[in-house]
Design an enzyme around this catalytic site. Structure first.
Site, PDB file in Angstrom:
ATOM      1  N   GLY A 129      49.614 -17.890   9.476  1.00  0.00           N
ATOM      2  CA  GLY A 129      48.539 -18.551  10.195  1.00  0.00           C
ATOM      3  C   GLY A 129      48.276 -19.950   9.692  1.00  0.00           C
ATOM      4  N   CYS A 130      47.335 -20.061   8.775  1.00  0.00           N
ATOM      5  CA  CYS A 130      46.871 -21.374   8.346  1.00  0.00           C
ATOM      6  C   CYS A 130      47.866 -22.116   7.464  1.00  0.00           C
ATOM      7  CB  CYS A 130      45.518 -21.238   7.654  1.00  0.00           C
ATOM      8  SG  CYS A 130      44.248 -20.597   8.773  1.00  0.00           S
ATOM      9  N   ILE A 131      48.716 -21.405   6.731  1.00  0.00           N
ATOM     10  CA  ILE A 131      49.757 -22.090   5.946  1.00  0.00           C
ATOM     11  C   ILE A 131      50.784 -22.713   6.884  1.00  0.00           C
ATOM     12  CG2 ILE A 131      51.681 -21.738   4.347  1.00  0.00           C
ATOM     13  CD1 ILE A 131      48.935 -21.856   2.995  1.00  0.00           C
TER      14      ILE A 131
END
Length: 217
Positions: free
Chosen positions: A151-153
């Site tokens: 997701g955010c990585i």
């Protein structure tokens, strides 16, 4: 298609070359908040190993006076600032500004002079002043740690590339709630957006660059 066949396909496509690193790195720790590192949270999983590996890397960065930046996800009680993301992932609504799940995991020992960016989207750049923070500190390379890999990585790795920041992703310092998306996204990040390396290699890089002013004696 097997993993080996996939690697051959990507190799023929000339994907996965290394980026050229600079000499003024920062460590960016994305969303290692309690909401993601505590299995008691709906969104969380046991990221003890990843937190410990990240803490070891932070110890080196801090000793050399290198910038350390954290992000966390947090929404207002009315949840309207979550927009469509909360329709897709309603459990993100548990990450309320001021609540325990938004706090950076205490095991990382975040310091008062280390910036925490509160974000409302997947990428650490979306709707934030991260670019200005990096530029103002003369950062030319980023070591990216945190959660979640899929997701955010991944979203942040894409935007780091697009904003011109060569990036290392230490594989021991990023985690996800499931192994399959974790591995698939590391494969893709390595192919297209950043260099996925060991934590030891990332630490070796941090130790090789000049210390910054204000580093501990």
């Amino acid at each position: 298609m097997s993993d080996e066949q996939a690697r051959e396909v990507y190799k023929r496509a000339r994907l996965g070359e290394s980026v050229t690193l600079g000499e003024r790195p920062a460590v960016l720790v994305v969303d290692m908040s309690c909401g993601f590192t505590d299995p008691e949270s709906t969104l969380g999983s046991d990221l003890t190993a990843e937190v410990e590996a990240t803490k070891g890397l932070l110890d080196v960065a801090r000793a050399r006076g290198l910038p350390v930046i954290f992000t966390t996800i947090g929404f207002e009680p009315n949840r309207k600032d979550g927009a469509l993301w909360l329709q897709k992932v309603p459990s993100l609504g548990d990450l309320e500004v001021g609540g325990q799940w938004v706090d950076i995991d205490s095991r990382l020992e975040r310091r008062e002079d280390e910036t925490v960016i509160v974000k409302k989207g997947a990428s650490a750049f979306f709707g934030t002043n991260l670019t200005a923070i990096l530029v103002s500190q003369g950062v030319d390379t980023v070591v990216l740690c945190g959660a979640t890999t899929s997701g955010c990585i991944r979203a942040t790795a894409v935007d780091l590339l697009q904003n011109g920041f060569p990036t290392l992703v230490p594989r021991e310092c990023v985690g996800d709630r499931a192994q399959a998306p974790h591995e698939a996204n590391l494969f893709d990040i390595q192919a297209k957006y950043a260099d996925v390396v060991s934590a030891d290699d990332a630490i070796g890089y941090l130790e090789s660059v000049p210390e910054r002013v204000g580093a501990p004696a």
